[in-house]
Write a protein that holds these residues in place. Structure first.
Motif, PDB file in Angstrom:
ATOM      1  N   ALA A  80      -2.058 -14.549 -39.061  1.00  0.00           N
ATOM      2  CA  ALA A  80      -1.118 -13.313 -39.077  1.00  0.00           C
ATOM      3  C   ALA A  80      -2.192 -12.309 -38.957  1.00  0.00           C
ATOM      4  N   ALA A  81      -3.156 -12.097 -39.787  1.00  0.00           N
ATOM      5  CA  ALA A  81      -4.037 -11.031 -39.745  1.00  0.00           C
ATOM      6  C   ALA A  81      -4.863 -10.878 -38.553  1.00  0.00           C
ATOM      7  N   ALA A  82      -5.151 -12.075 -38.094  1.00  0.00           N
ATOM      8  CA  ALA A  82      -6.150 -12.198 -36.798  1.00  0.00           C
ATOM      9  C   ALA A  82      -5.159 -11.529 -35.689  1.00  0.00           C
ATOM     10  N   THR A  83      -3.811 -12.236 -35.704  1.00  0.00           N
ATOM     11  CA  THR A  83      -3.117 -11.288 -34.509  1.00  0.00           C
ATOM     12  C   THR A  83      -2.823  -9.968 -34.685  1.00  0.00           C
ATOM     13  N   ALA A  84      -2.872  -9.385 -35.685  1.00  0.00           N
ATOM     14  CA  ALA A  84      -2.691  -8.133 -35.964  1.00  0.00           C
ATOM     15  C   ALA A  84      -3.980  -7.407 -35.426  1.00  0.00           C
ATOM     16  N   ALA A  85      -5.037  -7.946 -35.714  1.00  0.00           N
ATOM     17  CA  ALA A  85      -6.429  -7.413 -35.005  1.00  0.00           C
ATOM     18  C   ALA A  85      -6.359  -7.615 -33.735  1.00  0.00           C
ATOM     19  N   GLN A  86      -6.002  -8.332 -33.078  1.00  0.00           N
ATOM     20  CA  GLN A  86      -6.072  -8.552 -31.664  1.00  0.00           C
ATOM     21  C   GLN A  86      -5.235  -7.389 -30.998  1.00  0.00           C
ATOM     22  N   GLY A  87      -4.061  -7.163 -31.672  1.00  0.00           N
ATOM     23  CA  GLY A  87      -3.223  -5.836 -31.098  1.00  0.00           C
ATOM     24  C   GLY A  87      -3.885  -4.916 -31.353  1.00  0.00           C
ATOM     25  N   ARG A  88      -4.618  -4.542 -32.171  1.00  0.00           N
ATOM     26  CA  ARG A  88      -5.336  -3.232 -32.380  1.00  0.00           C
ATOM     27  C   ARG A  88      -6.310  -3.000 -31.477  1.00  0.00           C
TER      28      ARG A  88
ATOM     29  N   GLY B 189     -18.188  -0.929 -20.121  1.00  0.00           N
ATOM     30  CA  GLY B 189     -18.578   0.225 -20.800  1.00  0.00           C
ATOM     31  C   GLY B 189     -18.155   0.249 -22.263  1.00  0.00           C
ATOM     32  N   SER B 190     -17.636  -0.565 -22.837  1.00  0.00           N
ATOM     33  CA  SER B 190     -17.667  -0.446 -24.165  1.00  0.00           C
ATOM     34  C   SER B 190     -18.605  -1.059 -25.112  1.00  0.00           C
ATOM     35  N   GLU B 191     -18.635  -0.706 -26.357  1.00  0.00           N
ATOM     36  CA  GLU B 191     -19.671  -1.215 -27.151  1.00  0.00           C
ATOM     37  C   GLU B 191     -19.081  -2.218 -28.211  1.00  0.00           C
ATOM     38  N   PRO B 192     -19.877  -3.173 -28.764  1.00  0.00           N
ATOM     39  CA  PRO B 192     -19.187  -4.040 -30.090  1.00  0.00           C
ATOM     40  C   PRO B 192     -18.951  -3.176 -31.029  1.00  0.00           C
ATOM     41  N   ALA B 193     -19.468  -2.146 -31.417  1.00  0.00           N
ATOM     42  CA  ALA B 193     -18.962  -1.566 -32.506  1.00  0.00           C
ATOM     43  C   ALA B 193     -17.703  -0.802 -32.592  1.00  0.00           C
ATOM     44  N   GLN B 194     -17.350  -0.313 -31.208  1.00  0.00           N
ATOM     45  CA  GLN B 194     -15.886   0.046 -31.126  1.00  0.00           C
ATOM     46  C   GLN B 194     -14.867  -0.930 -31.132  1.00  0.00           C
ATOM     47  N   ALA B 195     -15.259  -2.183 -30.922  1.00  0.00           N
ATOM     48  CA  ALA B 195     -14.132  -3.284 -30.842  1.00  0.00           C
ATOM     49  C   ALA B 195     -13.926  -3.559 -32.363  1.00  0.00           C
ATOM     50  N   GLN B 196     -15.060  -3.400 -33.229  1.00  0.00           N
ATOM     51  CA  GLN B 196     -15.150  -3.646 -34.545  1.00  0.00           C
ATOM     52  C   GLN B 196     -14.390  -2.974 -35.376  1.00  0.00           C
ATOM     53  N   GLN B 197     -14.522  -1.455 -35.060  1.00  0.00           N
ATOM     54  CA  GLN B 197     -13.753  -0.469 -35.753  1.00  0.00           C
ATOM     55  C   GLN B 197     -12.391  -0.651 -35.506  1.00  0.00           C
ATOM     56  N   ARG B 198     -12.084  -0.860 -34.254  1.00  0.00           N
ATOM     57  CA  ARG B 198     -10.519  -0.672 -33.712  1.00  0.00           C
ATOM     58  C   ARG B 198      -9.910  -1.793 -34.573  1.00  0.00           C
ATOM     59  N   SER B 199     -10.551  -2.777 -34.323  1.00  0.00           N
ATOM     60  CA  SER B 199      -9.726  -4.263 -35.063  1.00  0.00           C
ATOM     61  C   SER B 199      -9.741  -4.268 -36.523  1.00  0.00           C
ATOM     62  N   GLY B 200     -10.473  -3.541 -37.015  1.00  0.00           N
ATOM     63  CA  GLY B 200     -10.538  -3.671 -38.478  1.00  0.00           C
ATOM     64  C   GLY B 200     -11.458  -4.750 -39.154  1.00  0.00           C
ATOM     65  N   ALA B 201     -12.194  -5.540 -38.069  1.00  0.00           N
ATOM     66  CA  ALA B 201     -13.060  -6.703 -38.665  1.00  0.00           C
ATOM     67  C   ALA B 201     -13.972  -6.414 -39.440  1.00  0.00           C
ATOM     68  N   ALA B 202     -14.517  -7.134 -40.491  1.00  0.00           N
ATOM     69  CA  ALA B 202     -15.854  -6.889 -41.064  1.00  0.00           C
ATOM     70  C   ALA B 202     -17.095  -7.223 -40.713  1.00  0.00           C
TER      71      ALA B 202
END
Length: 277
Positions: free
Chosen positions: A138-146, A253-266
């Motif tokens: 469930a937490a991973a699914t929520a991160a995918q939506g973010r 055009g996106s950076e990995p740090a952007q995806a990590q910050q938006r998804s809330g992954a550690a």
């Protein structure tokens, strides 16, 4: 003999041509056209001082005639102003013709050199990454939506625990009695399913186990087969819980740090894109 005859013939021809040239009549000259009235006659004079004097006299003659011809209409009209007296210098020297300006050749401008098109820069190769870990699905699914459109071809993957003790069981809900469980088993056999048994003790007494797996993917495939047969199984995890990761291809055009910050992954890890296909 032939050579002598040719020489004699040529001599006779030359003699005939010379006689005709000497006795021919002079061609009659065409009469000159009549001289127009009031225009000075052009005469050729030898060089020297006498020629210059004669040229000045002939140049002054038409000027005087023109002055006398122009004076007549001036006396007829009293109101007309008298013409200005010609200066001696102007009457003694003929007017020099005005030279027309020489046409200037247009300078053709060189055609601009075609600009060579710059070679298109090669497209950057796609980048894929894994974001996580998450405690459950469930937490991973929520991160995918973010993450939204920052990730494409996204999928969820469970990484087993390091101890390897995680287990996944596919169960049918417990029946009200043993007889009801036996009746459900007959339906399972009729549907062509195997690998089942009835749990006889514990909290799940009279429940029907349909398999135990070490990874979630195998357990989910078993659940899909049971659901296709018309049953409603459930997935039960036991042992050390694994970790969930969100994998996908990073948008251009996106950076990995952007995806990590938006998804809330550690964490975020690089991933080969071939694993997503």
């Amino acid at each position: 003999m032939l050579t002598r005859a040719l020489i004699v013939v040529l001599a006779i021809l030359n003699l005939g041509v010379a006689t005709w040239w000497l006795l021919r009549d002079e061609p009659a000259r065409a009469p000159l056209p009549p001289h127009p009235t009031g225009v000075a006659e052009l005469r050729w004079l030898p060089g020297g001082t006498d020629a210059a004097v004669a040229a000045q006299a002939s140049a002054a003659a038409p000027t005087e005639a023109l002055v006398e011809r122009e004076a007549a209409p001036a006396t007829a009209v009293a109101a007309a102003p008298a013409p200005a007296a010609a200066t001696p210098t102007a009457s003694s020297k003929p007017a020099e013709p005005v030279k027309a300006p020489e046409p200037v050749a247009a300078v053709a401008k060189p055609a601009p050199e075609p600009v060579a098109d710059k070679p298109a820069s090669p497209a950057a190769p796609p980048r894929c990454l894994a974001l996580g870990p998450f405690a459950d699905r469930a937490a991973a699914t929520a991160a995918q939506g973010r993450a939204g459109n920052l990730l494409s071809q996204a999928r969820l993957r469970e990484q087993p625990a390091a101890s390897g003790s995680a287990r996944y069981r596919v169960l049918l809900p417990a029946a009200a009695s043993r007889d009801d469980a036996q009746a459900t088993v007959k339906r399972i056999v009729a549907a062509g399913l195997n690998d089942y048994y009835i749990i006889s003790q514990g909290e799940e007494t009279n429940a029907i186990a349909l398999g135990q797996y070490r990874n979630r993917e195998g357990a989910e495939r078993r659940m899909a087969a049971v659901q296709a047969a018309g049953f409603q199984p459930r997935l039960v995890a036991s042992g050390d819980a694994g970790q969930w990761w969100l994998e996908g291809q990073l948008a251009a055009g996106s950076e990995p740090a952007q995806a990590q910050q938006r998804s809330g992954a550690a964490q975020q890890r690089s991933l080969e894109c071939t694993r997503l296909r």
